[in-house]
Design a protein around this motif. Structure first.
Motif, PDB file in Angstrom:
ATOM      1  N   LYS A 139       0.849  -1.431  -0.105  1.00 17.69           N
ATOM      2  CA  LYS A 139       0.241   0.252   0.134  1.00 17.69           C
ATOM      3  C   LYS A 139       0.981   1.177   0.272  1.00 17.69           C
ATOM      4  O   LYS A 139      -0.004   2.550  -0.392  1.00 17.69           O
ATOM      5  CB  LYS A 139      -1.085  -0.273   0.857  1.00 17.69           C
ATOM      6  N   ASN A 141       3.498   3.947  -1.319  1.00 21.13           N
ATOM      7  CA  ASN A 141       3.634   4.502  -2.441  1.00 21.13           C
ATOM      8  C   ASN A 141       4.639   5.674  -2.142  1.00 21.13           C
ATOM      9  O   ASN A 141       5.085   6.328  -1.801  1.00 21.13           O
ATOM     10  CB  ASN A 141       2.697   5.724  -2.887  1.00 21.13           C
ATOM     11  N   ASP A 143       8.850   6.437  -3.882  1.00 20.97           N
ATOM     12  CA  ASP A 143       9.485   7.163  -5.013  1.00 20.97           C
ATOM     13  C   ASP A 143      10.941   6.034  -5.345  1.00 20.97           C
ATOM     14  O   ASP A 143      10.810   5.614  -6.905  1.00 20.97           O
ATOM     15  CB  ASP A 143       9.851   8.696  -4.508  1.00 20.97           C
TER      16      ASP A 143
END
Length: 169
Positions: A139, A141, A143
């Motif tokens: 889940k 996020n 980079d």
């Protein structure tokens, strides 16, 4: 950069992945995954770096970063350090937090981290995509993603699904 000298094979691995921001280093035991992963994390230059590892390795990783780099490092298994990490995460560039797999999914605030490099030591720990820790990590996020393992599948290639998903496949 660090104050350490890497072996030629470690430099080769980093050179071959220098233009990638999602990598898996599946190096056998003794080949220096710790050094390669840490150096890649630093070279990616994210504002926030999160390392998830086994509980027994949290202190080892913290010592590694403190010994070889000049960035602030926090043991996120400790409540005060966890709070301080979040206070500084928007103010300090290159901050590093280290937490174990069993505790990470209980710290929902980790889902809100921005400009994040996520490194998983022993990334095979997320091979069961129905487990809470795997669901939580998937889940996130980030980079940038760095996966480290000497045994990424234990011979079952279907167990790579979660890891390749994190790599963007």
């Amino acid at each position: 950069m660090s104050n350490l000298t890497l072996f030629p094979h470690q430099e080769d691995v980093l050179k071959n992945t220098e233009d990638k921001n999602r990598v898996a280093y599946y190096l056998d035991m003794g080949l220096g995954k710790t050094y390669v992963g840490a150096e890649k994390m630093i070279r990616l230059k994210a504002s926030v770096n999160l390392l998830i590892c086994q509980k027994s390795k949290v202190e080892d990783w913290k010592n590694h970063f403190e010994d070889h780099y000049s960035l602030p490092v926090f043991d996120l298994t400790k409540k005060k350090e966890f709070q301080r990490f979040f206070e500084l995460s928007e103010l300090t560039h290159g901050i590093i937090g280290i937490i174990n797999y069993e505790l990470a999914f209980r710290r929902k605030d980790l889902l809100n981290l921005k400009n994040l490099t996520l490194m998983l030591d022993e990334s095979s720990m997320i091979q069961n995509e129905t487990a809470k820790r795997s669901k939580f990590i998937l889940k996130m996020n980030p980079d940038n993603v760095i996966l480290l393992s000497g045994t990424p599948t234990a011979g079952k290639y279907e167990n790579l699904w979660s890891q390749v998903h994190l790599l963007g496949w």
